[in-house]
Design a protein around this motif. Sequence first.
Motif, PDB file in Angstrom:
ATOM      1  N   THR A   1      13.084   1.865 -22.360  1.00 26.42           N
ATOM      2  CA  THR A   1      13.719   2.246 -21.088  1.00 26.42           C
ATOM      3  C   THR A   1      12.788   1.929 -19.922  1.00 26.42           C
ATOM      4  OG1 THR A   1      14.867   4.010 -22.249  1.00 26.42           O
ATOM      5  CG2 THR A   1      14.880   4.131 -19.853  1.00 26.42           C
ATOM      6  N   SER A   2      11.504   2.268 -20.088  1.00 29.61           N
ATOM      7  CA  SER A   2      10.580   2.047 -18.973  1.00 29.61           C
ATOM      8  C   SER A   2      10.461   0.555 -18.648  1.00 29.61           C
ATOM      9  CB  SER A   2       9.204   2.634 -19.283  1.00 29.61           C
ATOM     10  OG  SER A   2       8.582   1.921 -20.330  1.00 29.61           O
ATOM     11  N   GLU A   3      10.494  -0.286 -19.655  1.00 27.93           N
ATOM     12  CA  GLU A   3      10.413  -1.730 -19.411  1.00 27.93           C
ATOM     13  C   GLU A   3      11.692  -2.210 -18.725  1.00 27.93           C
ATOM     14  OE1 GLU A   3       7.806  -3.198 -23.250  1.00 27.93           O
ATOM     15  OE2 GLU A   3       9.810  -2.429 -23.599  1.00 27.93           O
ATOM     16  N   LEU A   4      12.806  -1.659 -19.171  1.00 29.41           N
ATOM     17  CA  LEU A   4      14.094  -2.082 -18.605  1.00 29.41           C
ATOM     18  C   LEU A   4      14.295  -1.588 -17.174  1.00 29.41           C
ATOM     19  CD1 LEU A   4      16.552  -1.677 -21.617  1.00 29.41           C
ATOM     20  CD2 LEU A   4      15.989  -3.794 -20.412  1.00 29.41           C
TER      21      LEU A   4
ATOM     22  N   VAL B   1       0.846  -1.196   0.000  1.00 31.07           N
ATOM     23  CA  VAL B   1       0.000   0.000   0.000  1.00 31.07           C
ATOM     24  C   VAL B   1       0.884   1.249   0.000  1.00 31.07           C
ATOM     25  CG1 VAL B   1      -1.700   1.302   1.328  1.00 31.07           C
ATOM     26  CG2 VAL B   1      -1.909  -1.198   1.145  1.00 31.07           C
ATOM     27  N   GLU B   2       1.854   1.247   0.891  1.00 35.34           N
ATOM     28  CA  GLU B   2       2.786   2.379   0.998  1.00 35.34           C
ATOM     29  C   GLU B   2       3.528   2.601  -0.335  1.00 35.34           C
ATOM     30  OE1 GLU B   2       5.248   1.657   4.434  1.00 35.34           O
ATOM     31  OE2 GLU B   2       6.863   2.834   3.525  1.00 35.34           O
ATOM     32  N   ASP B   3       4.019   1.512  -0.930  1.00 40.19           N
ATOM     33  CA  ASP B   3       4.773   1.647  -2.183  1.00 40.19           C
ATOM     34  C   ASP B   3       3.888   2.126  -3.334  1.00 40.19           C
ATOM     35  OD1 ASP B   3       7.051   0.862  -0.928  1.00 40.19           O
ATOM     36  OD2 ASP B   3       7.145  -1.151  -1.803  1.00 40.19           O
ATOM     37  N   THR B   4       2.583   1.815  -3.273  1.00 35.51           N
ATOM     38  CA  THR B   4       1.682   2.261  -4.346  1.00 35.51           C
ATOM     39  C   THR B   4       1.345   3.740  -4.189  1.00 35.51           C
ATOM     40  OG1 THR B   4       0.759   0.048  -4.456  1.00 35.51           O
ATOM     41  CG2 THR B   4      -0.512   1.770  -5.520  1.00 35.51           C
ATOM     42  N   LEU B   5       1.116   4.160  -2.955  1.00 36.37           N
ATOM     43  CA  LEU B   5       0.712   5.557  -2.743  1.00 36.37           C
ATOM     44  C   LEU B   5       1.902   6.509  -2.665  1.00 36.37           C
ATOM     45  CD1 LEU B   5      -2.262   5.009  -0.260  1.00 36.37           C
ATOM     46  CD2 LEU B   5      -2.389   5.733  -2.650  1.00 36.37           C
ATOM     47  N   GLN B   6       3.027   6.015  -2.138  1.00 37.01           N
ATOM     48  CA  GLN B   6       4.227   6.865  -2.056  1.00 37.01           C
ATOM     49  C   GLN B   6       5.436   6.139  -2.651  1.00 37.01           C
ATOM     50  OE1 GLN B   6       3.473   6.636   1.895  1.00 37.01           O
ATOM     51  NE2 GLN B   6       1.705   7.917   1.552  1.00 37.01           N
ATOM     52  N   PRO B   7       5.416   5.921  -3.963  1.00 39.51           N
ATOM     53  CA  PRO B   7       6.568   5.216  -4.561  1.00 39.51           C
ATOM     54  C   PRO B   7       7.830   6.078  -4.520  1.00 39.51           C
ATOM     55  CG  PRO B   7       5.093   6.020  -6.284  1.00 39.51           C
ATOM     56  CD  PRO B   7       4.436   6.369  -4.975  1.00 39.51           C
ATOM     57  N   ASP B   8       8.998   5.438  -4.695  1.00 45.96           N
ATOM     58  CA  ASP B   8      10.266   6.188  -4.750  1.00 45.96           C
ATOM     59  C   ASP B   8      10.298   7.075  -5.988  1.00 45.96           C
ATOM     60  OD1 ASP B   8      11.214   4.816  -2.566  1.00 45.96           O
ATOM     61  OD2 ASP B   8      12.119   3.234  -3.794  1.00 45.96           O
ATOM     62  N   ARG B   9       9.726   6.552  -7.065  1.00 49.00           N
ATOM     63  CA  ARG B   9       9.708   7.289  -8.337  1.00 49.00           C
ATOM     64  C   ARG B   9       8.573   6.742  -9.187  1.00 49.00           C
ATOM     65  NH1 ARG B   9      11.806   2.247  -7.426  1.00 49.00           N
ATOM     66  NH2 ARG B   9      13.283   1.535  -8.986  1.00 49.00           N
ATOM     67  N   ILE B  10       8.169   7.559 -10.166  1.00 45.48           N
ATOM     68  CA  ILE B  10       7.126   7.125 -11.105  1.00 45.48           C
ATOM     69  C   ILE B  10       7.756   7.213 -12.497  1.00 45.48           C
ATOM     70  CG2 ILE B  10       4.843   7.657 -12.055  1.00 45.48           C
ATOM     71  CD1 ILE B  10       4.117   8.896  -9.335  1.00 45.48           C
ATOM     72  N   VAL B  11       7.617   6.128 -13.263  1.00 43.00           N
ATOM     73  CA  VAL B  11       8.221   6.101 -14.598  1.00 43.00           C
ATOM     74  C   VAL B  11       7.109   5.963 -15.645  1.00 43.00           C
ATOM     75  CG1 VAL B  11       9.795   4.843 -16.128  1.00 43.00           C
ATOM     76  CG2 VAL B  11      10.357   5.076 -13.698  1.00 43.00           C
ATOM     77  N   TYR B  12       7.151   6.801 -16.658  1.00 42.53           N
ATOM     78  CA  TYR B  12       6.202   6.696 -17.782  1.00 42.53           C
ATOM     79  C   TYR B  12       7.005   6.344 -19.031  1.00 42.53           C
ATOM     80  CZ  TYR B  12       3.117  10.089 -15.207  1.00 42.53           C
ATOM     81  OH  TYR B  12       2.353  10.757 -14.315  1.00 42.53           O
ATOM     82  N   GLY B  13       6.652   5.258 -19.670  1.00 42.14           N
ATOM     83  CA  GLY B  13       7.223   4.963 -20.982  1.00 42.14           C
ATOM     84  C   GLY B  13       6.204   5.339 -22.043  1.00 42.14           C
TER      85      GLY B  13
END
Length: 433
Positions: A199-202, A154-166
């Motif tokens: 990149t996003s997949e990698l 739950v924590e990782d979904t709401l406050q992730p370290d980073r968000i990546v968009y490919g």
Amino acid sequence: MRLSVIGCGYLGAVHATAMASIGHDVVGFDVDAEKISRLSSGDAPFFEPGFDALLRDTLATGRLRFSTDTSDLASARVHFIAVGTPQSEDGDGADMRFVDAAVRSLLPVLSEGDLVVGKSTVPVGTAQRLAEMVAPTGALLMWNPEFLREGFAVEDTLQPDRIVYGTSHSGGPEVAVLDEVYAKALDAGIPRLVTDYATSELVKVAANAFLATKISFINAMSEIADATGADVTQLADAIGYDVRIGRRFLNAGVGFGGGCLPKDIRAFAARGEELGHGRALRFLREVDEINLRQRSRLVDVVTEELGGSVAGRRIAILGLAFKPNSDDTRDSPALDIATRLHGLGADVIAYDPEAIETARRVRPHLHFAQTLDEALSGAEATVVVTEWDQFRQLDPDTTSQLVAETRIIDGRNCLDAQRWRAAGWSYRGLGRR
Ligand code: UDX
């Protein structure tokens, strides 16, 4: 925003619930009717701290529902793909059947301007292929890998370290749409990187490969520590002070398991070979081997401690889940070790605070204790294979009243060796003096 999440396993159920909890209107879809009925009634189909309460509270808002009917997806504008990509039955590569089926099932409900967002961990090249499948509908596709850890989902979904968009073209209209979905996290300053599909997949597989390598590195050191009389825990502490190295993910023991790290490094190595660059990722085969060797090493230590044979000896196995705060036994070193010792004729009795039912489903022949005390009672060897707090906090003096022989094997190097020895126990870890 109106969202759908296809696949309500660990990732999808948590993502759907978390997104609805922050105000979106979400429908979670899965083909498994039992899973959908449990989720709809607020009953989490897996153990995850904090998830049960979040699910019940969010269902009560009316913004979250679960369905097995694809027509319920039509009203959503953003569709997340969160189905599993397990290891193929006939090799190391990822089984893409669920991802492909999820995208196919979406095609009839997609329209111009809709967004399909892949979250599953996939072989590099997948997003481009799926974008071509989706293109005739006028919808766009993005890849948005997830990095959630079990136990902190739950924590990782709401406050992730980073968000990546490919994306296929950086800065297109789809970026603004996804920014709106993640507005709360972005407002909180969580970094967001926009990349191309590959990149996003990698990013996801490279992160997992790095973590797995770090664990196997320290486990290789534990083997050398055992051969030389050094102590791997002190070694990890000492090198971990170097901020370039860092202390996290340097705990030696029976190694990594679970539904991600093992299958992801195998799929990555297999993809490297398909790309004609198997050599670049060959080290991941070694990482996998070191990891699996730790399990054999622990079985050998137990055998040695019991004088050369485990046959007929009562062994308490503490832990079945692949890590604490989880009931997941997929590729679990703990369950594997219990199974191997049982196979060698030991009288194994296993206990885990949460994972007994999941373990029983795949290993019904094993003997499970109802309580920790029952597992310890009469044990000739006590083997810790998952570092639950309940096991870390065991008191050597009280425990010695229950067991037949004061012999402990610490497969997670999570106990205070000196304390156990001082209480008269024979203590063995992996790579610890
Ligand atoms: C992992 C990644 O951490 C996460 O970012 C990704 O999204 C999914 O895969 P998870 O599988 O939940 O998450 O578990 P993680 O906490 O990474 O642990 C993996 C395994 O490594 C566990 O079996 C754990 O016991 C083992 N481990 C971890 C070690 O053996 N030593 C360590 O120092 C750390």
